[in-house]
Structures are given as structure tokens and as C-alpha cells.
Design a protein around this motif. Structure first.
Motif, PDB file in Angstrom:
ATOM      1  N   GLY A 198       0.804  -1.216   0.000  1.00 13.00           N
ATOM      2  CA  GLY A 198       0.000   0.000   0.000  1.00 13.00           C
ATOM      3  C   GLY A 198       0.833   1.260   0.000  1.00 13.00           C
ATOM      4  O   GLY A 198       2.063   1.216  -0.187  1.00 13.00           O
ATOM      5  N   TRP A 199       0.116   2.337   0.214  1.00 17.03           N
ATOM      6  CA  TRP A 199       0.722   3.658   0.179  1.00 17.03           C
ATOM      7  C   TRP A 199       0.237   4.496   1.368  1.00 17.03           C
ATOM      8  O   TRP A 199      -0.961   4.499   1.681  1.00 17.03           O
ATOM      9  N   TYR A 200       1.169   5.158   1.983  1.00 14.82           N
ATOM     10  CA  TYR A 200       0.883   6.209   2.944  1.00 14.82           C
ATOM     11  C   TYR A 200       1.363   7.522   2.321  1.00 14.82           C
ATOM     12  O   TYR A 200       2.149   7.515   1.370  1.00 14.82           O
ATOM     13  N   ARG A 201       0.896   8.605   2.868  1.00 17.62           N
ATOM     14  CA  ARG A 201       1.418   9.907   2.452  1.00 17.62           C
ATOM     15  C   ARG A 201       1.575  10.826   3.660  1.00 17.62           C
ATOM     16  O   ARG A 201       0.883  10.662   4.659  1.00 17.62           O
ATOM     17  N   GLN A 202       2.480  11.766   3.505  1.00 22.79           N
ATOM     18  CA  GLN A 202       2.697  12.741   4.562  1.00 22.79           C
ATOM     19  C   GLN A 202       2.886  14.114   3.940  1.00 22.79           C
ATOM     20  O   GLN A 202       3.826  14.325   3.173  1.00 22.79           O
ATOM     21  N   ALA A 203       1.971  14.995   4.283  1.00 25.26           N
ATOM     22  CA  ALA A 203       2.053  16.377   3.832  1.00 25.26           C
ATOM     23  C   ALA A 203       2.816  17.195   4.876  1.00 25.26           C
ATOM     24  O   ALA A 203       2.886  16.809   6.046  1.00 25.26           O
ATOM     25  N   PRO A 204       3.383  18.322   4.473  1.00 24.45           N
ATOM     26  CA  PRO A 204       4.136  19.151   5.424  1.00 24.45           C
ATOM     27  C   PRO A 204       3.288  19.539   6.632  1.00 24.45           C
ATOM     28  O   PRO A 204       2.163  20.006   6.479  1.00 24.45           O
ATOM     29  N   GLY A 205       3.815  19.282   7.815  1.00 25.90           N
ATOM     30  CA  GLY A 205       3.123  19.649   9.034  1.00 25.90           C
ATOM     31  C   GLY A 205       1.999  18.728   9.430  1.00 25.90           C
ATOM     32  O   GLY A 205       1.265  19.011  10.388  1.00 25.90           O
ATOM     33  N   LYS A 206       1.828  17.636   8.700  1.00 19.27           N
ATOM     34  CA  LYS A 206       0.730  16.708   8.998  1.00 19.27           C
ATOM     35  C   LYS A 206       1.273  15.320   9.294  1.00 19.27           C
ATOM     36  O   LYS A 206       2.409  14.992   8.959  1.00 19.27           O
ATOM     37  N   GLN A 207       0.417  14.523   9.927  1.00 17.45           N
ATOM     38  CA  GLN A 207       0.807  13.148  10.217  1.00 17.45           C
ATOM     39  C   GLN A 207       0.708  12.289   8.972  1.00 17.45           C
ATOM     40  O   GLN A 207      -0.051  12.580   8.044  1.00 17.45           O
ATOM     41  N   ARG A 208       1.472  11.222   8.984  1.00 18.17           N
ATOM     42  CA  ARG A 208       1.393  10.267   7.883  1.00 18.17           C
ATOM     43  C   ARG A 208       0.035   9.588   7.925  1.00 18.17           C
ATOM     44  O   ARG A 208      -0.445   9.190   8.994  1.00 18.17           O
ATOM     45  N   GLU A 209      -0.578   9.425   6.778  1.00 14.21           N
ATOM     46  CA  GLU A 209      -1.891   8.803   6.707  1.00 14.21           C
ATOM     47  C   GLU A 209      -1.932   7.725   5.634  1.00 14.21           C
ATOM     48  O   GLU A 209      -1.244   7.819   4.611  1.00 14.21           O
TER      49      GLU A 209
END
Length: 120
Positions: free
Chosen positions: A34-45
Motif C-alpha cells: 500500500g501507500w501512505y502519504r505525509q504532507a508538510p506539518g501533517k501526520q502520515r496517513e
């Protein structure tokens, strides 16, 4: 074991990208990918996952826009991302739950991350 992620880049709103995650090295059995993502200043989801039986799970924010698939013969998972939005901008990390040999436990392995930027 190595996971090589690719396919990220810069795209305009409404555009599409296809991410790939290829597994190399010793592996006996691959369970979920699968894939997770992490945007600046946010938690990995969690973005999406697919089991060995091709059962899929998606984050609510990407349902209907993203499609995860896998090619077991190539030990590769794909994430087709359509109708991209600025809020999809993040670093995307692929993962795989796999056992390296018969009788060994399943562990989670991670790719290096690939950056997706959606410009408005």
C-alpha cells in the motif's frame, strides 16, 4: 529487501499520476502492499492498501479518484491517481508486509518516498 517507489512529480489540478512500488530482494510471501502519504506539518496517513487477495481499502479523501492494484508476478504495486487536488500534495511512501523466508514472520518494509505536488 528493497522497495523502489517511482512516478511522483508535479501535476496541475485535475491531472493524473501513476505511482509504482517494486519489491526486490529475498521474499517468500507478500501480504498487503500500500501507500501512505505525509504532507508538510501533517501526520502520515494511509492512502490505500491492497491485500494478497486483491481486497482494497482507501482513505475517504481519495475514494473514487485513486485506484490501487498489484502485479504479483512483478512484485509491484501501483497507485493510479486521477482528478488530483492541491490537498493531495505530499510525499508518498509505499510499504509491503512480507515474509522473507518460509516460516519467518511478516514484517513491514518501506520505500524511500516519492514526492507528489499538485499545483492550482
Amino acid at each position: 529487501v528493497q522497495l523502489q517507489a517511482s512516478g511522483g512529480g508535479l501535476v496541475q489540478v485535475g491531472g493524473s499520476l501513476r505511482l509504482s512500488c517494486a519489491i526486490s530482494g529475498s521474499r517468500f510471501s507478500i501480504n498487503a502492499m500500500g501507500w501512505y502519504r505525509q504532507a508538510p506539518g501533517k501526520q502520515r496517513e494511509l492512502v490505500a492498501r491492497i491485500t494478497s487477495g486483491s481486497s482494497t481499502t482507501y482513505a475517504d479523501s481519495v475514494k473514487g479518484r485513486f485506484t490501487i492494484s498489484r502485479d504479483n508476478a512483478k512484485n509491484t504495486a501501483y497507485l493510479q491517481m486521477n482528478s488530483l487536488k492541491p490537498e493531495d500534495t505530499a510525499i508518498y511512501y509505499c510499504y509491503a508486509d512480507l515474509a522473507r523466508s518460509y516460516g519467518s514472520s511478516y514484517n513491514t518494509y518501506w520505500g524511500q518516498g516519492t514526492e507528489v505536488t499538485v499545483s492550482s
